[in-house]
Design a protein around this motif. Structure first.
Motif, PDB file in Angstrom:
ATOM      1  N   GLY A  59      17.467   4.637  -5.976  1.00  0.00           N
ATOM      2  CA  GLY A  59      18.560   5.524  -5.609  1.00  0.00           C
ATOM      3  C   GLY A  59      18.287   6.999  -5.769  1.00  0.00           C
ATOM      4  O   GLY A  59      19.150   7.824  -5.441  1.00  0.00           O
ATOM      5  N   LYS A  60      17.093   7.366  -6.253  1.00  0.00           N
ATOM      6  CA  LYS A  60      16.786   8.770  -6.490  1.00  0.00           C
ATOM      7  C   LYS A  60      15.679   9.243  -5.546  1.00  0.00           C
ATOM      8  O   LYS A  60      14.718   8.506  -5.304  1.00  0.00           O
ATOM      9  N   PRO A  61      15.796  10.454  -4.996  1.00  0.00           N
ATOM     10  CA  PRO A  61      14.727  10.989  -4.146  1.00  0.00           C
ATOM     11  C   PRO A  61      13.401  11.001  -4.912  1.00  0.00           C
ATOM     12  O   PRO A  61      13.356  11.313  -6.098  1.00  0.00           O
ATOM     13  N   ALA A  62      12.327  10.641  -4.214  1.00  0.00           N
ATOM     14  CA  ALA A  62      11.024  10.564  -4.868  1.00  0.00           C
ATOM     15  C   ALA A  62       9.940  11.041  -3.908  1.00  0.00           C
ATOM     16  O   ALA A  62      10.066  10.892  -2.692  1.00  0.00           O
ATOM     17  N   PRO A  63       8.867  11.621  -4.446  1.00  0.00           N
ATOM     18  CA  PRO A  63       7.750  12.015  -3.586  1.00  0.00           C
ATOM     19  C   PRO A  63       6.953  10.793  -3.154  1.00  0.00           C
ATOM     20  O   PRO A  63       7.020   9.729  -3.797  1.00  0.00           O
ATOM     21  N   GLN A  64       6.194  10.941  -2.091  1.00  0.00           N
ATOM     22  CA  GLN A  64       5.348   9.846  -1.609  1.00  0.00           C
ATOM     23  C   GLN A  64       4.417   9.333  -2.704  1.00  0.00           C
ATOM     24  O   GLN A  64       4.178   8.133  -2.817  1.00  0.00           O
ATOM     25  N   THR A  65       3.888  10.253  -3.507  1.00  0.00           N
ATOM     26  CA  THR A  65       2.917   9.851  -4.516  1.00  0.00           C
ATOM     27  C   THR A  65       3.503   8.889  -5.543  1.00  0.00           C
ATOM     28  O   THR A  65       2.773   8.108  -6.153  1.00  0.00           O
ATOM     29  N   ALA A  66       4.825   8.912  -5.735  1.00  0.00           N
ATOM     30  CA  ALA A  66       5.451   8.007  -6.703  1.00  0.00           C
ATOM     31  C   ALA A  66       5.331   6.547  -6.274  1.00  0.00           C
ATOM     32  O   ALA A  66       5.381   5.642  -7.103  1.00  0.00           O
ATOM     33  N   LEU A  67       5.179   6.319  -4.975  1.00  0.00           N
ATOM     34  CA  LEU A  67       5.039   4.947  -4.491  1.00  0.00           C
ATOM     35  C   LEU A  67       3.782   4.285  -5.050  1.00  0.00           C
ATOM     36  O   LEU A  67       3.752   3.081  -5.287  1.00  0.00           O
ATOM     37  N   GLY A  68       2.722   5.089  -5.253  1.00  0.00           N
ATOM     38  CA  GLY A  68       1.476   4.541  -5.766  1.00  0.00           C
ATOM     39  C   GLY A  68       1.588   4.024  -7.185  1.00  0.00           C
ATOM     40  O   GLY A  68       0.770   3.215  -7.616  1.00  0.00           O
ATOM     41  N   ARG A  69       2.599   4.465  -7.898  1.00  0.00           N
ATOM     42  CA  ARG A  69       2.803   3.986  -9.269  1.00  0.00           C
ATOM     43  C   ARG A  69       3.721   2.767  -9.295  1.00  0.00           C
ATOM     44  O   ARG A  69       3.722   2.016 -10.263  1.00  0.00           O
ATOM     45  N   ALA A  70       4.484   2.570  -8.232  1.00  0.00           N
ATOM     46  CA  ALA A  70       5.406   1.426  -8.171  1.00  0.00           C
ATOM     47  C   ALA A  70       4.765   0.218  -7.516  1.00  0.00           C
ATOM     48  O   ALA A  70       5.036  -0.921  -7.896  1.00  0.00           O
ATOM     49  N   ALA A  71       3.905   0.458  -6.528  1.00  0.00           N
ATOM     50  CA  ALA A  71       3.347  -0.651  -5.761  1.00  0.00           C
ATOM     51  C   ALA A  71       1.901  -0.387  -5.393  1.00  0.00           C
ATOM     52  O   ALA A  71       1.472   0.763  -5.276  1.00  0.00           O
ATOM     53  N   ARG A  72       1.142  -1.454  -5.224  1.00  0.00           N
ATOM     54  CA  ARG A  72      -0.202  -1.381  -4.681  1.00  0.00           C
ATOM     55  C   ARG A  72      -0.200  -2.221  -3.407  1.00  0.00           C
ATOM     56  O   ARG A  72       0.134  -3.407  -3.444  1.00  0.00           O
ATOM     57  N   VAL A  73      -0.568  -1.607  -2.293  1.00  0.00           N
ATOM     58  CA  VAL A  73      -0.566  -2.297  -1.003  1.00  0.00           C
ATOM     59  C   VAL A  73      -1.902  -2.049  -0.324  1.00  0.00           C
ATOM     60  O   VAL A  73      -2.324  -0.900  -0.153  1.00  0.00           O
ATOM     61  N   LEU A  74      -2.583  -3.128   0.064  1.00  0.00           N
ATOM     62  CA  LEU A  74      -3.855  -3.041   0.791  1.00  0.00           C
ATOM     63  C   LEU A  74      -3.674  -3.663   2.158  1.00  0.00           C
ATOM     64  O   LEU A  74      -2.894  -4.609   2.321  1.00  0.00           O
ATOM     65  N   TRP A  75      -4.401  -3.145   3.151  1.00  0.00           N
ATOM     66  CA  TRP A  75      -4.289  -3.771   4.476  1.00  0.00           C
ATOM     67  C   TRP A  75      -5.610  -3.809   5.215  1.00  0.00           C
ATOM     68  O   TRP A  75      -6.540  -3.047   4.950  1.00  0.00           O
ATOM     69  N   LEU A  76      -5.665  -4.754   6.142  1.00  0.00           N
ATOM     70  CA  LEU A  76      -6.793  -4.908   7.046  1.00  0.00           C
ATOM     71  C   LEU A  76      -6.214  -5.231   8.416  1.00  0.00           C
ATOM     72  O   LEU A  76      -5.518  -6.231   8.586  1.00  0.00           O
ATOM     73  N   VAL A  77      -6.483  -4.350   9.376  1.00  0.00           N
ATOM     74  CA  VAL A  77      -5.914  -4.496  10.718  1.00  0.00           C
ATOM     75  C   VAL A  77      -7.050  -4.501  11.740  1.00  0.00           C
ATOM     76  O   VAL A  77      -8.154  -4.023  11.455  1.00  0.00           O
ATOM     77  N   PRO A  78      -6.817  -5.055  12.937  1.00  0.00           N
ATOM     78  CA  PRO A  78      -7.889  -5.173  13.930  1.00  0.00           C
ATOM     79  C   PRO A  78      -8.590  -3.865  14.258  1.00  0.00           C
ATOM     80  O   PRO A  78      -9.794  -3.865  14.549  1.00  0.00           O
ATOM     81  N   SER A  79      -7.885  -2.745  14.216  1.00  0.00           N
ATOM     82  CA  SER A  79      -8.515  -1.469  14.539  1.00  0.00           C
ATOM     83  C   SER A  79      -9.614  -1.098  13.550  1.00  0.00           C
ATOM     84  O   SER A  79     -10.455  -0.236  13.835  1.00  0.00           O
ATOM     85  N   MET A  80      -9.627  -1.760  12.377  1.00  0.00           N
ATOM     86  CA  MET A  80     -10.641  -1.474  11.370  1.00  0.00           C
ATOM     87  C   MET A  80     -11.911  -2.286  11.580  1.00  0.00           C
ATOM     88  O   MET A  80     -12.903  -2.084  10.861  1.00  0.00           O
TER      89      MET A  80
END
Length: 368
Positions: free
Chosen positions: A103-124
């Motif tokens: 519920g509180k405004p947060a900078p993008q960088t705060a997401l890195g402390r809440a979650a870890r997300v990895l991806w692999l997509v066909p363009s890679m």
């Protein structure tokens, strides 16, 4: 080991999804449906839970549903070692993305402390044979998963470099202007480069002794220009010495933005760029799995994995092996494919979403 997963995901006017609500548990998520139905749009929404522009590197305006263009919202309940977090993103009529955590405004960088997300997509898939920029971005995504402050170092370096490049193009010769910007570049660049090196060390360690159907990749950080100074002081000195050469080129020619990631198929001693298409794909999967294993050890929970059209590019044996590794990691892996049969080896170990398209709108249904 605890799990990190989205227990709910809600999309409103996001891409082809006018409205979608999904309730989930920690198991892998197998998403199936015809091409163009909106499967990739769904996992792109999940990629927003990580710092940055998401797996497609799209602007907020590009993510809005057409033709309405009313803006969009993505929200989810993230469960992990740090407890539950309500996270939502919204963009009103093409405005920059707004992030809120609990519920509180947060900078993008705060997401890195809440979650870890990895991806692999066909363009890679062309990572090993494309320009160095793509490999740097790939390495920096992995570094960000280990070091949440890596985003700040990258942004700080790039911002200062843009200002320096502007001075170079305008043929400004005042040393004081350059010294200030080079000091900023040196501090951020040294941190950026150290994070990259530490990331490669963590990946190497995670691959050692791992019993996997996917080949080990030996990785090395090289430079397209010259050796990149390791310390901030040395980098600042190198930038100062390179001013006149850089002025002639109109851009900065020394620094971590000139780094490249060199990969080798360890068992064969063959550069990744010379491997077959199938081997290059297998090496990428190996690195994603190594990244996930290392993170699980570091933070006590595996990351969320996004694997777009992963099943279509693997034979049945490697496909089954990938599913076994994901389940052993206890990762919530979001995987897309055109048919449910591609995920048959998962059985009840996964939950299934069917995505269909009617009249230009995507629909998501949980089938089991």
């Amino acid at each position: 080991m605890t799990s990190l997963y989205l227990s709910s995901l809600t999309l409103s006017h996001f891409r082809s999804h006018k409205r979608a609500v999904v309730e989930l548990d920690a198991r892998p998520v197998a998403i199936h449906g015809p091409n163009g139905a909106g499967k990739t749009n769904l996992i792109e929404a999940v990629s927003l839970f990580s710092p940055g522009r998401g797996m497609r590197r799209a602007s907020a305006r590009e993510m809005t549903r057409r033709p309405e263009a009313l803006g969009w919202k993505v929200s989810g309940l993230l469960l992990g070692p740090d407890g539950p977090h309500d996270i939502d993103f919204r963009s009103d009529e093409g405005a920059a993305r707004d992030v809120r955590i609990d519920g509180k405004p947060a900078p993008q960088t705060a997401l890195g402390r809440a979650a870890r997300v990895l991806w692999l997509v066909p363009s890679m898939d062309r990572l090993w044979i494309e320009a160095p920029e793509g490999r740097r971005r790939f390495l920096d995504r992995m570094a960000l998963s280990f070091f949440p402050d890596h985003a700040e170092a990258t942004l700080g370096y790039e911002k200062a470099m843009r200002e320096r490049n502007r001075l170079l193009k305008d043929q400004i010769r005042d040393a004081h202007w350059y010294a200030a910007l080079e000091g900023q570049m040196a501090q951020a660049g040294a941190a950026l480069q150290q994070n990259r090196k530490d990331t490669l060390a963590r990946l190497s360690q995670a691959q050692e002794g791992a019993e996997t159907a996917f080949p080990v990749a030996d990785l090395e950080l090289i430079s397209t220009e010259a050796d990149i100074p390791a310390s901030a002081a040395d980098l600042a000195e190198a930038l100062a010495e390179s001013r006149f050469r850089d002025m002639a080129a109109g851009r900065t020619l020394v620094g971590p933005h000139r780094a490249d990631l060199f990969g080798t198929f360890a068992a064969k001693g063959v550069p990744a760029s010379d491997c077959s298409t199938g081997e290059q794909k297998a090496l990428l999967i190996s690195l994603i799995l190594a990244n996930a294993r290392a993170l699980a050890e570091d933070v006590g929970a595996p990351p969320i994995l996004l694997l777009d059209e992963i099943a279509a590019h693997l034979d049945s044996a490697r496909r089954a092996a990938l599913y076994d590794e994901i389940c052993a990691l206890r990762a919530q892996a979001w995987m897309t494919g055109t048919g449910a049969e591609l995920f048959a080896d998962l059985g009840t170990r996964a939950q299934y979403l069917e995505v269909t398209e009617r009249d230009g709108q995507s629909f998501v249904e949980k089938t089991s």
